[in-house]
Design an enzyme around this catalytic site. Structure first.
Site, PDB file in Angstrom:
ATOM      1  N   HIS A   1      16.041 -35.146  -2.059  1.00  0.00           N
ATOM      2  CA  HIS A   1      15.865 -33.698  -1.882  1.00  0.00           C
ATOM      3  C   HIS A   1      16.785 -32.958  -2.852  1.00  0.00           C
ATOM      4  CE1 HIS A   1      15.855 -29.710  -0.082  1.00  0.00           C
ATOM      5  NE2 HIS A   1      14.724 -30.051   0.483  1.00  0.00           N
TER       6      HIS A   1
ATOM      7  N   SER B   1       9.290 -22.477   0.648  1.00  0.00           N
ATOM      8  CA  SER B   1       8.824 -21.257   1.316  1.00  0.00           C
ATOM      9  C   SER B   1       7.364 -21.327   1.773  1.00  0.00           C
ATOM     10  CB  SER B   1       9.070 -20.031   0.432  1.00  0.00           C
ATOM     11  OG  SER B   1      10.458 -19.872   0.182  1.00  0.00           O
TER      12      SER B   1
ATOM     13  N   GLY C   1      13.830 -21.861   0.315  1.00  0.00           N
ATOM     14  CA  GLY C   1      14.631 -20.962   1.145  1.00  0.00           C
ATOM     15  C   GLY C   1      14.775 -19.571   0.542  1.00  0.00           C
TER      16      GLY C   1
ATOM     17  N   LYS D   1      16.542 -29.984   8.072  1.00  0.00           N
ATOM     18  CA  LYS D   1      17.837 -29.829   7.374  1.00  0.00           C
ATOM     19  C   LYS D   1      18.983 -29.867   8.399  1.00  0.00           C
ATOM     20  CE  LYS D   1      15.472 -27.503   3.631  1.00  0.00           C
ATOM     21  NZ  LYS D   1      15.529 -26.571   2.509  1.00  0.00           N
TER      22      LYS D   1
ATOM     23  N   GLU E   1       8.969 -29.839  -4.978  1.00  0.00           N
ATOM     24  CA  GLU E   1       9.657 -28.673  -4.424  1.00  0.00           C
ATOM     25  C   GLU E   1      10.409 -27.958  -5.534  1.00  0.00           C
ATOM     26  OE1 GLU E   1      10.412 -29.208   0.084  1.00  0.00           O
ATOM     27  OE2 GLU E   1      12.118 -30.051  -0.971  1.00  0.00           O
TER      28      GLU E   1
ATOM     29  N   GLU F   1      18.631 -30.515  -2.466  1.00  0.00           N
ATOM     30  CA  GLU F   1      19.963 -30.205  -1.921  1.00  0.00           C
ATOM     31  C   GLU F   1      20.880 -31.424  -2.023  1.00  0.00           C
ATOM     32  OE1 GLU F   1      18.461 -28.644   1.784  1.00  0.00           O
ATOM     33  OE2 GLU F   1      17.616 -26.966   0.648  1.00  0.00           O
TER      34      GLU F   1
ATOM     35  N   ASN G   1      11.134 -30.506   7.512  1.00  0.00           N
ATOM     36  CA  ASN G   1      12.498 -30.924   7.184  1.00  0.00           C
ATOM     37  C   ASN G   1      13.441 -29.942   7.880  1.00  0.00           C
ATOM     38  OD1 ASN G   1      14.954 -31.565   6.091  1.00  0.00           O
ATOM     39  ND2 ASN G   1      14.434 -31.007   3.979  1.00  0.00           N
TER      40      ASN G   1
HETATM   41  P1  13P Z   1      11.943 -23.815   2.836  1.00  0.00           P
HETATM   42  O1  13P Z   1      10.583 -24.076   3.440  1.00  0.00           O
HETATM   43  O2  13P Z   1      12.936 -23.268   3.811  1.00  0.00           O
HETATM   44  O3  13P Z   1      11.837 -23.047   1.570  1.00  0.00           O
HETATM   45  O4  13P Z   1      12.524 -25.276   2.439  1.00  0.00           O
HETATM   46  C1  13P Z   1      11.753 -26.131   1.693  1.00  0.00           C
HETATM   47  C2  13P Z   1      12.413 -27.462   1.666  1.00  0.00           C
HETATM   48  O5  13P Z   1      13.421 -27.640   1.018  1.00  0.00           O
HETATM   49  C3  13P Z   1      11.831 -28.542   2.485  1.00  0.00           C
HETATM   50  O6  13P Z   1      12.402 -29.758   2.169  1.00  0.00           O
END
Ligand code: 13P
Length: 252
Positions: free
Chosen positions: A98, A214, A174, A12, A168, A100, A10
């Protein structure tokens, strides 16, 4: 039966068109063993087309996903992108729900459910994301929160053949903090048992459940070695070919 792992990147809101294409080209020429794993990348909407073209050029083995989608067909929805637009740009998947999207853009389970149904009816495969916040985990409500998101996201969806669930934990995204392999496995098992309850044992058995938060080359092997972890949804570490390949080749 262990399911075929899916390693999904992803991206982002990162990478412009040129760097997305360069990364896709690097992945295509890296000799990935596609017989034993599926790989997918999710660029921003504007970069789906060039990345999908690059992937096609590179053998067409890597799938392309959108990171979001709107549930209407067309019309006065400024800034939104429909399932058919995503498909016509060359993607065959979309990530939905997601954390976010939920936290920053206020998406509700009801919105996400409409998106899941629309995507599937248009022939897009879906990665439905679910995860608890740290507060919910500390309050002992992690499982309940995640199962509610999965249940509501899949309401009215009978056939799960084109659905993947991604667990997740919000506190692991992150942050460099990863759920322990045992904690992640416990949640994945809870999701699978729940899907067996609300759908069928067969649907639960074949459902791929990815872990995200992560994931790095250093922890991918342990996470993906768990019985109920069928792949990874990778954010930060999917932006560099060497790191992403270190995860894709988790058992090599
Ligand atoms: P990270 O791998 O940067 O922690 O992000 C995970 C994520 O949100 C993937 O959709």
């Amino acid at each position: 039966m262990k399911r075929k792992p899916l390693i999904a990147g992803n991206w982002k809101m990162n990478l412009d068109a040129a760097s997305g294409v360069a990364l896709a080209e690097e992945l295509c020429s890296a000799g990935i063993d596609f017989a034993s794993r599926d790989v997918l990348v999710a660029p921003s909407f504007t970069n789906i087309y060039p990345v999908a073209e690059a992937v096609k050029e590179g053998g067409g083995k890597i799938a392309v996903a959108a990171q979001n989608m709107y549930f209407e067909d067309s019309g006065a929805f400024t800034g939104e992108v429909s399932a058919s637009m995503i498909k016509s740009a060359g993607a065959s998947w979309t990530i939905l729900g997601h954390s976010e999207r939920r936290a920053i853009f206020g998406e509700t389970d009801a919105d996400i459910n409409k998106k899941v149904k629309k995507a599937l009816s248009e022939g897009l495969s879906v990665i439905l994301c679910a995860g608890e916040t740290l507060w919910e985990r500390e309050a002992g409500a992690a499982v309940e929160t995640v199962l509610a998101q999965v249940g509501k996201g899949l309401e009215g969806v009978k056939d799960l053949k084109n659905v993947v669930v991604a667990y997740e934990p919000v506190w692991a995204i992150g942050t460099g903090r990863t759920a322990s392999a045992a904690d992640a496995e416990a949640m994945h098992k809870a999701i699978r048992n729940y899907v067996a309850e609300i759908r069928s044992a067969a649907a639960a058995e074949s459902l791929r459940i990815l872990y995200g938060g992560s994931v790095k080359p250093e922890n991918a092997g342990e996470l993906l070695g768990m019985d109920n972890i069928d792949g990874a949804l990778v954010g930060g570490a999917s932006l560099k070919a060497a790191q992403f390949l270190g995860i894709i080749n988790f058992d090599k």
